[in-house]
Write an enzyme that holds these catalytic residues in place. Structure first.
Site, mmCIF file in Angstrom:
data_model
loop_
_atom_site.group_PDB
_atom_site.id
_atom_site.type_symbol
_atom_site.label_atom_id
_atom_site.label_comp_id
_atom_site.label_asym_id
_atom_site.label_seq_id
_atom_site.Cartn_x
_atom_site.Cartn_y
_atom_site.Cartn_z
ATOM 1 N N CYS A 116 42.193 4.283 10.424
ATOM 2 C CA CYS A 116 41.869 4.009 11.690
ATOM 3 C C CYS A 116 42.159 5.878 12.443
ATOM 4 O O CYS A 116 41.401 5.060 13.294
ATOM 5 C CB CYS A 116 43.118 2.768 12.571
ATOM 6 S SG CYS A 116 43.745 1.559 11.644
ATOM 7 N N HIS A 256 44.502 5.018 19.836
ATOM 8 C CA HIS A 256 44.016 3.889 19.094
ATOM 9 C C HIS A 256 44.558 2.807 19.383
ATOM 10 O O HIS A 256 45.830 2.949 19.921
ATOM 11 C CB HIS A 256 44.490 4.450 17.514
ATOM 12 C CG HIS A 256 44.427 4.253 16.433
ATOM 13 N ND1 HIS A 256 43.045 2.352 16.094
ATOM 14 C CD2 HIS A 256 45.088 3.079 15.314
ATOM 15 C CE1 HIS A 256 43.198 2.024 15.647
ATOM 16 N NE2 HIS A 256 44.259 1.381 14.935
ATOM 17 N N ASN A 286 43.295 -4.469 16.510
ATOM 18 C CA ASN A 286 42.901 -3.011 16.268
ATOM 19 C C ASN A 286 42.139 -3.548 15.070
ATOM 20 O O ASN A 286 41.481 -4.029 14.395
ATOM 21 C CB ASN A 286 44.532 -3.273 15.154
ATOM 22 C CG ASN A 286 44.487 -1.907 14.222
ATOM 23 O OD1 ASN A 286 43.903 -1.212 14.181
ATOM 24 N ND2 ASN A 286 45.552 -1.639 14.167
HETATM 25 O O1 UT7 Z 1 46.053 1.098 12.730
HETATM 26 C C1 UT7 Z 1 47.193 1.259 11.549
HETATM 27 C C2 UT7 Z 1 46.772 -0.380 11.752
HETATM 28 N N1 UT7 Z 1 48.676 -0.550 11.525
HETATM 29 C C3 UT7 Z 1 49.644 -0.557 12.503
HETATM 30 O O2 UT7 Z 1 48.966 -0.312 13.442
HETATM 31 C C4 UT7 Z 1 50.186 -1.274 12.348
HETATM 32 C C5 UT7 Z 1 51.555 -0.567 13.033
HETATM 33 N N2 UT7 Z 1 52.857 -1.778 12.903
HETATM 34 C C6 UT7 Z 1 53.314 -2.578 13.940
HETATM 35 O O3 UT7 Z 1 52.661 -3.213 14.770
HETATM 36 C C7 UT7 Z 1 54.577 -3.602 13.753
HETATM 37 O O4 UT7 Z 1 55.137 -2.777 11.906
HETATM 38 C C8 UT7 Z 1 54.445 -5.439 13.298
HETATM 39 C C9 UT7 Z 1 53.020 -5.344 14.602
HETATM 40 C C10 UT7 Z 1 52.965 -5.094 12.321
HETATM 41 C C11 UT7 Z 1 55.436 -5.630 13.435
HETATM 42 O O5 UT7 Z 1 55.744 -5.940 14.329
HETATM 43 P P1 UT7 Z 1 57.669 -5.511 13.872
HETATM 44 O O6 UT7 Z 1 58.177 -5.755 15.158
HETATM 45 O O7 UT7 Z 1 58.082 -4.095 12.924
HETATM 46 O O8 UT7 Z 1 57.904 -7.194 12.888
HETATM 47 P P2 UT7 Z 1 58.902 -7.135 11.522
HETATM 48 O O9 UT7 Z 1 57.628 -7.032 10.425
HETATM 49 O O10 UT7 Z 1 60.108 -6.425 11.930
HETATM 50 O O11 UT7 Z 1 59.513 -8.785 11.387
HETATM 51 C C12 UT7 Z 1 60.583 -9.086 12.827
HETATM 52 C C13 UT7 Z 1 60.584 -10.731 12.379
HETATM 53 C C14 UT7 Z 1 59.928 -10.635 10.397
HETATM 54 O O12 UT7 Z 1 61.223 -11.920 10.297
HETATM 55 P P3 UT7 Z 1 62.458 -11.677 9.276
HETATM 56 O O13 UT7 Z 1 62.405 -10.760 8.364
HETATM 57 O O14 UT7 Z 1 63.158 -10.656 10.921
HETATM 58 O O15 UT7 Z 1 63.073 -12.878 10.073
HETATM 59 C C15 UT7 Z 1 58.784 -11.156 9.934
HETATM 60 O O16 UT7 Z 1 58.527 -12.418 8.758
HETATM 61 O O17 UT7 Z 1 58.705 -11.346 12.173
HETATM 62 C C16 UT7 Z 1 58.258 -12.229 11.149
HETATM 63 N N3 UT7 Z 1 56.778 -11.919 11.506
HETATM 64 C C17 UT7 Z 1 56.649 -12.539 11.931
HETATM 65 N N4 UT7 Z 1 56.126 -14.307 12.910
HETATM 66 C C18 UT7 Z 1 55.569 -15.081 13.729
HETATM 67 C C19 UT7 Z 1 55.901 -11.073 10.814
HETATM 68 N N5 UT7 Z 1 55.006 -11.583 11.214
HETATM 69 C C20 UT7 Z 1 54.780 -11.885 11.842
HETATM 70 C C21 UT7 Z 1 53.713 -13.203 12.868
HETATM 71 N N6 UT7 Z 1 54.276 -14.449 13.755
HETATM 72 N N7 UT7 Z 1 52.938 -12.842 12.671
#
Ligand code: UT7
Length: 334
Positions: A116, A256, A286
């Protein structure tokens, strides 16, 4: 920074596919909700390329618009750099495909792999060729068809990304306009956190690589999040200091567009109010290397950037990598 020759953006063009996939549409594909996606990422919808369209096609359209705005023809280009994580194929480079499409017969061409951060990495790389006196006009593109490498059963990644392209023509500018300061960097120890493991020499395509879902994006979201929050502010500050400027001098930050929470934390680190920050992650998700030129174009079209403004571009991505630069916007001539 060595300023004996000023280099800046003299033409900009973008392209996004027409097809929109909303969060409601995503609810039909994976176990998710509009509310979760908006709250955790700020994304409402994203664009998805038609099946017959590949990265070089979108890159070419964006490039044609950038050339028209710069008022130059393709044969005046000396170099084409395409920052992409989703090339049409491993080789030839997407930059060579774009060179052929544009009939940019005098241009050298190569791809740059910085995830990215690819657009800003390419911009800073392209600038060097002009500063050194080797070239006069460089076309820099960030273009991605991320929808092709998403695991549409993985809700942790498939809701985040979208397709698009942005292109900038770099040329000499007058009176101190153009790029004033820049910073690029990498931390390869974090490479594991964001990758597509299949299709290269480590894991060539095989029955096993397909069954192991190796041809999709694999991401440790929270690790990338922590990294992003740290480097966005740090890198922007480094670029500003290289230009002899402070955050107070910034008219518009163009980060970004990965996640609204990452954008807000970068703004906070720089003590910038959100009205000085470009945000369009809600509309496109993104788009990786395309996100910064897309946000730049929208800011210009919305009248948020005028000649002489100080703007900061800052990105982070796979590698892990980061890149930023400070620009005094405009060509410096009428
Ligand atoms: O350009 C570079 C590319 N990457 C990025 O910029 C990504 C950077 N990271 C992020 O933006 C965030 O970490 C995410 C948006 C990917 C995830 O957000 P988070 O607040 O870090 O959530 P998490 O991964 O800690 O997940 C929290 C919960 C999990 O459930 P449990 O294990 O707590 O029960 C996930 O399974 O949210 C769940 N989850 C979802 N729920 C509904 C993950 N994705 C989803 C979804 N819908 N799409």
């Amino acid at each position: 920074m060595n300023n004996e020759k000023s280099v800046g953006i003299i033409g900009l063009g973008t392209y996004v596919p027409e097809k929109i996939l909303t969060n409601k549409d995503m609810e039909q594909i994976v176990e998710t909700s509009h509310e979760w996606i908006v709250e955790r990422t700020g994304i409402c919808e994203r664009r998805i390329a038609e099946p017959e369209i590949a990265t070089s096609d979108m890159a070419t359209i964006a490039a044609q618009k950038a050339l028209a705005e710069a008022g130059i023809s393709a044969d005046e280009l000396d170099l084409i750099i395409v920052g992409t994580a989703t090339p049409d194929m491993l080789f030839p480079s997407t930059a060579c495909l774009v060179q052929a499409n544009l009939k940019a017969v005098n241009a050298a061409a190569f791809d740059l792999a910085a995830g990215c951060s690819g657009f800003v990495y390419s911009l800073i790389t392209g600038m060097q060729f002009i500063k050194s006196g080797l070239y006069k006009k460089v076309l820099v593109i960030g273009a991605e068809t991320l929808s092709r490498i998403l695991d549409w059963t993985d809700r942790g990644t498939c809701v985040l990304f979208g397709d698009g392209a942005g292109a900038a023509v770099l040329g000499e500018t007058e009176n101190g306009f153009g790029i004033l300061g820049a910073d690029i960097g990498a931390d390869g120890t974090g490479g594991e956190f964001l990758k597509m493991p299949g299709g290269g020499s480590r894991n060539p395509a095989s029955k096993e690589s397909i069954e192991g879902k190796m041809h999709y994006i694999h991401m440790a979201g929270s690790e990338v999040f922590k990294f992003a929050v740290k480097v966005m502010g740090e890198s922007a500050l480094k670029s500003l200091h290289a230009a002899g400027l402070e955050p107070d001098d910034v008219d518009l930050l163009i980060p970004h567009q990965a996640n609204i929470r990452i954008i807000q934390s970068a703004a906070k680190r720089l003590k910038l109010s959100m009205d000085k920050v470009a945000v369009n992650v809600d509309k496109y998700g993104n788009t990786s290397a395309a996100s910064i030129p897309l946000a730049l174009r929208e800011s210009i079209d919305a009248g948020k950037i005028k000649d002489g403004d100080t703007i900061v571009l800052v990105g982070f991505g796979a590698g892990l990598t980061w890149a930023s630069c400070v620009l005094k916007w405009g060509k410096g001539v009428n």
